[in-house]
Design an enzyme around this catalytic site. Structure first.
Site, PDB file in Angstrom:
ATOM      1  CE  LYS A   1      -2.654   5.654  -8.868  1.00 58.52           C
ATOM      2  NZ  LYS A   1      -2.240   5.314  -7.539  1.00 58.52           N
TER       3      LYS A   1
HETATM    4  C1  PLP Z   1      -1.321   4.323  -7.213  1.00 61.58           C
HETATM    5  C2  PLP Z   1      -0.658   4.422  -5.905  1.00 61.58           C
HETATM    6  C3  PLP Z   1       0.621   3.874  -5.688  1.00 61.58           C
HETATM    7  C4  PLP Z   1       1.356   3.112  -6.758  1.00 61.58           C
HETATM    8  O1  PLP Z   1       1.694   3.929  -7.858  1.00 61.58           O
HETATM    9  P1  PLP Z   1       2.118   3.264  -9.257  1.00 61.58           P
HETATM   10  O2  PLP Z   1       2.224   4.389 -10.198  1.00 61.58           O
HETATM   11  O3  PLP Z   1       0.982   2.324  -9.601  1.00 61.58           O
HETATM   12  O4  PLP Z   1       3.372   2.543  -9.026  1.00 61.58           O
HETATM   13  C5  PLP Z   1       1.210   4.081  -4.459  1.00 61.58           C
HETATM   14  N1  PLP Z   1       0.577   4.732  -3.458  1.00 61.58           N
HETATM   15  C6  PLP Z   1      -0.660   5.255  -3.621  1.00 61.58           C
HETATM   16  C7  PLP Z   1      -1.305   5.958  -2.484  1.00 61.58           C
HETATM   17  C8  PLP Z   1      -1.306   5.127  -4.852  1.00 61.58           C
HETATM   18  O5  PLP Z   1      -2.519   5.653  -5.015  1.00 61.58           O
END
Ligand code: PLP
Length: 473
Positions: A112
């Protein structure tokens, strides 16, 4: 270059340019913004470019018209200079034609950071240009919250209010949010699930008076800028894997992506629409498998969210899927609105079979339960002496199971550092992953957060009033 404009998936909000979409997050009609046209990849992108160079070239057409080119390049450079690996998104070979692209080298140890570190800087730029302030409100299943807080703390034009489901995020995830005591940060622990948190954010945006009086902005993965920022690592990873494998730069690769809100894997699909050669796009879910069910049955169905070892994917309403439905349905906003309204009211909605056929042409999906996740983490430790986070393990196992062509490299997106989910890692391997030094003495720092019921009034009570938003500069 002429600017790309953005339109809402519900068809009843004004078309906007990038700067407005960045600040708006959700469209006023409840829809999500999508680019009106999808640009073609800059042909000069190569495996020799730095990550920031690739990212600048991939994103520039989406933002042109809202930013100055040199400013944008400088912002992207600065964003990724803060990552702790020289390759930014390093590659590791796991098996024959099987690669891991590790996206956990940002400040909060999950992918993120790639989008939110950029978003924080872009927001700052845009707000300064407009001499405005905003309150960023966001729901988190654990990782968005800390990434947003670290990207926005101490930015004086921005307040940040983050909702997380009480007791449903890991201790490291919670502490990465609640130990940031910058005056512009508020953490709310909601008595409910992630979907409740996400609903509260949507409700806040749906309340016009509140939206205006608090100056609300969104950084959830519904914000187009996040989807855009993530397209860059798909392009970069493909170019580098092909170069290292000795394959031509336009050969196809496949991606397997651990998926919750459908943001990350949607970015891969945009990279493909920009011209990246992609064979399979693999959606990997844990036992909260709404997307796997859609693919199998052609219907959106509501199910209870169950807690899993991969909590950032414990989601049963994948917001970004709306963007794909909109495109699969030839941009029929009325039909998308009807479909989602009936899903909301009945908990069930059948997707037009013609749309499903297009979606199944582009994606495959698979699920892995908790026991399988532990097995995969154990296997990776045994075969590669590597500790892997549980989300990434879901992506790897499902990717290996769905891969249908051994001549096409498979790239699994590594979404978090194992230390973020130490409990699961220890259960699988007996090892205790250590937190990287850059997060500091997290487990001994003071926490600050409020527990609230899952009700908009409780959220409202914690939003700064307009006077706060417009306060002295
Ligand atoms: C947010 C997240 C996901 C999922 O990602 P999306 O964009 O919501 O599909 C998977 N793994 C981790 C570690 C995350 O933080």
């Amino acid at each position: 270059m002429s600017a790309i404009s953005y339109r809402s998936t519900r068809g009843r909000a004004p078309q906007l340019e990038f700067g407005d979409v960045l600040l708006a997050g959700l469209a006023t009609d409840g829809g999500l913004y999508v680019p009106d046209t999808v640009p073609t990849l800059d042909p000069s992108i190569s495996a020799e470019d730095s990550y920031a160079q690739v990212a600048t070239k991939v994103m520039w057409p989406f933002v042109a018209g809202s930013l100055d080119a040199d400013d944008f390049e400088a912002i992207v450079e600065e964003t990724y200079a803060g990552f702790s690996h020289p390759d930014i998104a390093p590659l590791f070979q796991l098996g024959a034609g099987e690669w891991l692209c590790d996206l956990s080298y940002g400040p909060t140890l999950a992918f993120k950071d790639f989008a939110l570190q950029l978003l924080g800087r872009l927001l700052d730029y845009e707000l300064t240009k407009r001499d405005q302030r905003v309150t960023v409100i966001g729901a988190t299943s654990g990782d968005t919250g800390s990434a947003a807080i670290h990207a926005l703390a101490n930015r004086d034009r921005i307040n940040v209010v983050i909702l997380h489901p009480e007791g449903r995020v890991s201790e490291v995830q919670r502490r990465q949010m609640t130990t940031v005591t910058a005056p512009n940060v508020t953490n709310l622990a909601v008595q409910g699930t992630f979907d409740d948190c996400q609903d509260l954010v949507k409700e806040a945006f749906g309340d016009h008076d509140l939206r205006v009086s608090a100056g609300l902005a969104a950084v959830n993965s519904i914000n187009w800028a996040r989807v855009m920022a993530q397209t860059a690592y798909y392009v970069s990873a493909a170019r580098r894997v092909l170069a290292r494998t000795g394959l031509p730069a336009d050969s196809p690769v496949s991606f397997s992506v651990p998926t919750g809100n459908f943001g990350n894997v949607l970015s891969a699909w945009y990279a493909k629409r920009m011209g990246l050669a992609v064979d399979q796009l693999i959606i990997a879910s844990n036992r909260n498998d709404v997307l796997t069910r859609v693919m199998a049955t052609g219907a959106l169905t509501l199910a209870e969210v169950v807690a899993s070892f991969s909590p950032s994917m414990d989601i049963q309403v994948s917001s970004n899927f709306e963007r794909l439905l909109f495109e699969a349905g030839d941009r029929d906003a009325e039909a998308v609105t009807r479909l989602l309204a009936s899903f909301r009211s009945e908990g069930h909605a059948t997707v037009d079979p013609a749309w499903m056929a297009r979606i199944r042409d582009e994606f495959v999906a698979g699920r892995l339960d908790d026991a399988g996740t532990l097995d995969e983490m154990r296997r990776v430790f045994r075969e590669h002496q590597m500790l892997m986070d549980p989300h990434t393990a879901v992506g790897l196992q499902v990717g290996r199971a769905q891969r249908n062509n051994p001549d096409v490299p498979l790239i699994v997106m590594g979404t978090a550092d194992p230390a973020k989910f130490g409990g699961a890692v220890t259960e699988a391997t007996g090892q205790v992953p250590s937190l990287p030094d850059r997060v500091g003495d997290l487990m001994n720092m003071t926490e600050r957060y409020e527990v609230i019921p899952a009700h908009l009034d409780a959220v409202r009570a914690h939003l700064p009033l307009q006077s706060g938003v417009d306060g002295n500069d």
